[in-house]
Design an enzyme around this catalytic site. Structure first.
Site, PDB file in Angstrom:
ATOM      1  N   HIS A 115      42.383  37.578  42.410  1.00 29.98           N
ATOM      2  CA  HIS A 115      43.136  38.626  43.114  1.00 29.98           C
ATOM      3  C   HIS A 115      42.734  38.711  44.587  1.00 29.98           C
ATOM      4  O   HIS A 115      41.573  38.519  44.942  1.00 29.98           O
ATOM      5  CB  HIS A 115      42.952  39.984  42.434  1.00 29.98           C
ATOM      6  CG  HIS A 115      43.677  40.067  41.125  1.00 29.98           C
ATOM      7  ND1 HIS A 115      43.343  40.969  40.145  1.00 29.98           N
ATOM      8  CD2 HIS A 115      44.733  39.350  40.634  1.00 29.98           C
ATOM      9  CE1 HIS A 115      44.172  40.809  39.113  1.00 29.98           C
ATOM     10  NE2 HIS A 115      45.010  39.833  39.378  1.00 29.98           N
TER      11      HIS A 115
ATOM     12  N   HIS B 291      41.092  40.837  32.284  1.00 30.25           N
ATOM     13  CA  HIS B 291      41.695  41.376  33.517  1.00 30.25           C
ATOM     14  C   HIS B 291      42.597  40.313  34.142  1.00 30.25           C
ATOM     15  O   HIS B 291      43.726  40.597  34.538  1.00 30.25           O
ATOM     16  CB  HIS B 291      40.592  41.812  34.482  1.00 30.25           C
ATOM     17  CG  HIS B 291      41.099  42.216  35.831  1.00 30.25           C
ATOM     18  ND1 HIS B 291      41.886  43.338  36.030  1.00 30.25           N
ATOM     19  CD2 HIS B 291      40.959  41.639  37.058  1.00 30.25           C
ATOM     20  CE1 HIS B 291      42.192  43.427  37.326  1.00 30.25           C
ATOM     21  NE2 HIS B 291      41.662  42.411  37.967  1.00 30.25           N
TER      22      HIS B 291
ATOM     23  N   ASP C 273      36.227  42.765  38.015  1.00 30.06           N
ATOM     24  CA  ASP C 273      37.190  43.769  37.549  1.00 30.06           C
ATOM     25  C   ASP C 273      37.289  43.775  36.020  1.00 30.06           C
ATOM     26  O   ASP C 273      38.294  44.198  35.455  1.00 30.06           O
ATOM     27  CB  ASP C 273      38.578  43.500  38.147  1.00 30.06           C
ATOM     28  CG  ASP C 273      38.646  43.872  39.620  1.00 30.06           C
ATOM     29  OD1 ASP C 273      37.615  44.275  40.193  1.00 30.06           O
ATOM     30  OD2 ASP C 273      39.740  43.747  40.211  1.00 30.06           O
TER      31      ASP C 273
HETATM   32 ZN    ZN Z   1      39.858  44.205  42.313  1.00 30.58          ZN
HETATM   33 ZN    ZN Z   2      41.474  42.189  40.042  1.00 34.45          ZN
END
Ligand code: ZN
Ligand code: ZN
Length: 263
Positions: free
Chosen positions: A58, A115, A135
């Protein structure tokens, strides 16, 4: 091993980390989104950043790579399956691989899908273990699965890997979400006295000097580790009567994750 938790102060509430070898001064930067702050801390301590580890793909975790590499020439390490999504990746890692920092620090890679499906947590091989959980695991909470993840795999990661780590494992997550997560715990388990006290003590914590929990504490205050709690199950039946009186832990986890999405 020296750990610096670096609060970015952004709206996503990211934590970045530097892990340094006290003998050589080499440092690994974890998810250095705020590359400027990371570089400033390293400079102040006299450390040389030689490696970057992205817990996952991400943008709020990889967004500082380019400029960090430009400034330091550091190697970019991430999950072996993330290569197509992380430009400039120089080393792919999987379960059991070890990342060494300098001469005295070894970090074991845990393959922790849920995640996203290419997420790595790092576990330090130190007397008191430390888990850099990205995360996947937050203080008092669990990562969401909206952007490339799957709740079933997140449950597997929690039950087969994270829940089996030693009680004294220190938890270093990718974001400061503790206050909101404790509120969710108390929404699910209003009689959780440890969570009540922690919320009172840390609701207004200074993220520059954040509480570092242990796994033992997480087992007390993190709903996603409290799948057998009668009060969690009783409250869950209000929203999901079909789960009955003795739901298995996977069902409780999945329903909690579903509720958390719209809470
Ligand atoms: Zn994050
Ligand atoms: Zn993330």
């Amino acid at each position: 091993m020296i750990v610096e938790q670096i609060w970015t102060g952004n709206s996503y509430r990211n934590f970045n980390y530097l892990i340094a070898c006290p003998e050589s001064g080499d440092a690994l930067a974890i998810d250095p989104l705020d590359f400027k702050k990371c570089l400033a801390v390293a400079k102040d301590r006299g450390w040389t950043i030689t490696q970057i580890l992205n817990t996952h793909e991400h943008g709020d975790h990889t967004g500082g790579n380019k400029r960090m590499v430009k400034a330091t020439g550091a190697a970019v390490i991430a999950h072996e399956n993330a290569a197509s999504r992380i430009p400039g990746m120089s080393r792919g890692v999987g379960a059991g691989d070890v990342i060494s920092v300098g001469v005295s620090v070894d970090l074991e890679c845990l393959d922790t899908p849920g995640h996203t499906m290419s997420h790595i947590c790092l576990l330090s091989k130190t007397d008191q273990p430390a888990l850099f959980s990205g995360d996947t695991l937050f203080n008092a909470g669990a990562g969401n699965c909206h952007n490339g993840g799957h709740p079933n795999e997140l449950y597997e990661t929690f039950s087969k890997q994270l829940a089996r780590l030693p009680d004294d494992t220190l938890i270093y997550p990718g974001h400061d979400y503790i206050a909101n997560n404790l509120r969710f715990t108390l929404d699910r388990e209003p009689d959780n006295g440890v969570a009540q006290q922690m919320l009172a003590d840390y609701e207004d914590q200074d993220p520059d000097d954040a509480l570092v929990t242990t796994l033992a504490q997480e087992r007390q205050i993190n709903t996603f580790f409290r799948l057998g709690s009668p009060s969690v199950i009783e409250r869950l039946q209000v929203d999901f009567p079909e789960i009955g009186d003795n739901p298995d832990e996977r069902t409780v986890f999945l329903k909690l994750r579903e509720l958390r999405n719209r809470w």
